[in-house]
Design a protein around this motif. Structure first.
Motif, PDB file in Angstrom:
ATOM      1  N   ASP A 162      24.623  52.034  25.737  1.00  0.00           N
ATOM      2  CA  ASP A 162      24.059  53.266  26.233  1.00  0.00           C
ATOM      3  C   ASP A 162      22.797  53.618  25.063  1.00  0.00           C
ATOM      4  OD1 ASP A 162      25.891  53.560  28.174  1.00  0.00           O
ATOM      5  OD2 ASP A 162      27.220  54.995  27.025  1.00  0.00           O
ATOM      6  N   CYS A 177      23.379  47.764  34.603  1.00  0.00           N
ATOM      7  CA  CYS A 177      24.572  48.607  35.108  1.00  0.00           C
ATOM      8  C   CYS A 177      24.759  49.634  33.973  1.00  0.00           C
ATOM      9  CB  CYS A 177      25.841  47.676  35.523  1.00  0.00           C
ATOM     10  SG  CYS A 177      25.298  46.643  36.945  1.00  0.00           S
ATOM     11  N   ALA A 178      25.403  50.734  34.879  1.00  0.00           N
ATOM     12  CA  ALA A 178      25.692  51.899  33.638  1.00  0.00           C
ATOM     13  C   ALA A 178      27.216  51.623  32.919  1.00  0.00           C
ATOM     14  CB  ALA A 178      25.716  53.101  34.120  1.00  0.00           C
ATOM     15  N   ASP A 179      27.968  50.976  33.611  1.00  0.00           N
ATOM     16  CA  ASP A 179      29.395  50.611  32.904  1.00  0.00           C
ATOM     17  C   ASP A 179      29.293  49.282  32.547  1.00  0.00           C
ATOM     18  OD1 ASP A 179      29.893  53.222  33.283  1.00  0.00           O
ATOM     19  OD2 ASP A 179      30.716  53.124  35.260  1.00  0.00           O
ATOM     20  N   GLY A 184      29.511  50.809  37.990  1.00  0.00           N
ATOM     21  CA  GLY A 184      28.882  52.105  38.033  1.00  0.00           C
ATOM     22  C   GLY A 184      27.609  51.712  38.708  1.00  0.00           C
ATOM     23  N   ARG A 185      26.791  52.596  38.222  1.00  0.00           N
ATOM     24  CA  ARG A 185      25.329  52.738  38.987  1.00  0.00           C
ATOM     25  C   ARG A 185      24.627  51.389  38.347  1.00  0.00           C
ATOM     26  NH1 ARG A 185      21.593  55.762  41.694  1.00  0.00           N
ATOM     27  NH2 ARG A 185      19.470  55.246  41.034  1.00  0.00           N
ATOM     28  N   CYS A 186      23.887  50.720  38.973  1.00  0.00           N
ATOM     29  CA  CYS A 186      23.069  49.419  39.098  1.00  0.00           C
ATOM     30  C   CYS A 186      21.713  49.264  39.750  1.00  0.00           C
ATOM     31  CB  CYS A 186      23.784  48.069  39.313  1.00  0.00           C
ATOM     32  SG  CYS A 186      25.504  47.900  38.577  1.00  0.00           S
ATOM     33  N   LEU A 201      19.425  55.429  34.515  1.00  0.00           N
ATOM     34  CA  LEU A 201      19.801  54.579  33.499  1.00  0.00           C
ATOM     35  C   LEU A 201      19.311  54.581  32.193  1.00  0.00           C
ATOM     36  CD1 LEU A 201      20.274  51.130  35.271  1.00  0.00           C
ATOM     37  CD2 LEU A 201      22.030  52.939  34.779  1.00  0.00           C
ATOM     38  N   ARG A 204      21.821  54.555  29.074  1.00  0.00           N
ATOM     39  CA  ARG A 204      22.992  54.405  30.058  1.00  0.00           C
ATOM     40  C   ARG A 204      23.501  52.922  30.175  1.00  0.00           C
ATOM     41  NH1 ARG A 204      23.978  57.855  34.950  1.00  0.00           N
ATOM     42  NH2 ARG A 204      26.052  57.083  34.699  1.00  0.00           N
ATOM     43  N   ILE A 205      22.666  52.228  29.788  1.00  0.00           N
ATOM     44  CA  ILE A 205      22.890  50.770  30.122  1.00  0.00           C
ATOM     45  C   ILE A 205      24.244  50.034  29.502  1.00  0.00           C
ATOM     46  CG2 ILE A 205      22.031  48.283  30.380  1.00  0.00           C
ATOM     47  CD1 ILE A 205      19.220  49.647  30.924  1.00  0.00           C
ATOM     48  N   SER A 206      25.264  49.637  30.061  1.00  0.00           N
ATOM     49  CA  SER A 206      26.295  49.098  29.405  1.00  0.00           C
ATOM     50  C   SER A 206      26.489  47.335  29.598  1.00  0.00           C
ATOM     51  CB  SER A 206      27.542  49.486  29.582  1.00  0.00           C
ATOM     52  OG  SER A 206      27.517  51.107  29.097  1.00  0.00           O
TER      53      SER A 206
END
Length: 212
Positions: A162, A177-179, A184-186, A201, A204-206
């Motif tokens: 993040d 991807c966010a998670d 999550g959102r990709c 993102l 928020r990128i994980s």
């Protein structure tokens, strides 16, 4: 020395010279600039440094690039000044942040030879710009980047979860991807410079992996 021996000596020398020249040709870099995105429109082929693209009637006109060999530095101003970026071999269908604004290009020699660091301007991510993907902690490719060549299912491993605000993709298409574990959102992005991450993102990128 007999005539036959002399002829063989000359032939051997010519063969050696041809081999050296062929090797040099293979090592030389080559890049093509296109006027429109997705490799359309008028194009120019470049094999040597060009400190002012006005000489080729191509100043501030490039919208996509194919780097066929070598690594090339492209800059917004003539004489390799202002914001610059290094492109590795690959196809760049668009040039986010540099569209219609490239004024000079030059090949980056291996080992740092051939260019000095005395010219000014904002040169984020330099001098080391290796890696398929560079994640920067600040917008505009500022701050110390994390360089990645393989998928990462959790950026906590790099203490960069993040944190990314801007990205440089040197080659390939990548999914962000966010998670963790690509949940999550990709969003999938291709080669280019992204001064500010959008698509929800930002910071928020994980996890990240090569797009299938």
């Amino acid at each position: 020395m007999s005539h036959t021996i002399k002829m063989k000596t000359i032939q051997y020398a010519l063969l050696c010279a041809t081999t050296v020249l062929a090797h040099a040709a293979v090592q030389a870099g080559e890049m093509t600039l296109f006027q429109d995105d997705h490799f359309r429109g008028r194009s120019v082929n470049v094999r040597n440094d060009v400190n002012d693209l006005s000489r080729l009637d191509f100043n501030d006109k490039a919208s996509s690039i194919v780097v066929r060999s070598g690594s090339w530095e492209v800059c917004k101003d003539s004489n390799f000044r202002n914001s610059c970026r290094v492109l590795q071999p690959g196809r760049y269908a668009s040039l986010p942040g540099m569209n219609d604004s490239i004024s000079s290009v030059r090949e980056v020699r291996r080992g740092g030879g051939g260019h000095d660091g005395g010219h000014g301007g904002n040169r984020p991510g330099r001098p080391d710009n290796n890696g398929a993907v560079l994640l920067f902690p600040d917008a505009g490719m500022r701050g110390q980047p994390v360089r990645l060549d393989n998928e990462v299912n959790d950026l906590n491993r790099y203490r960069f979860n993040d944190r990314a605000q801007s990205i440089v993709i040197n080659y390939g298409r990548w999914e962000f991807c966010a998670d963790a574990n690509f949940r999550g959102r990709c969003v999938v992005m291709g080669p280019g410079s992204y001064n500010r991450i959008d698509g929800g993102l930002d910071r928020r990128i994980s996890s990240i992996r090569r797009a299938r």
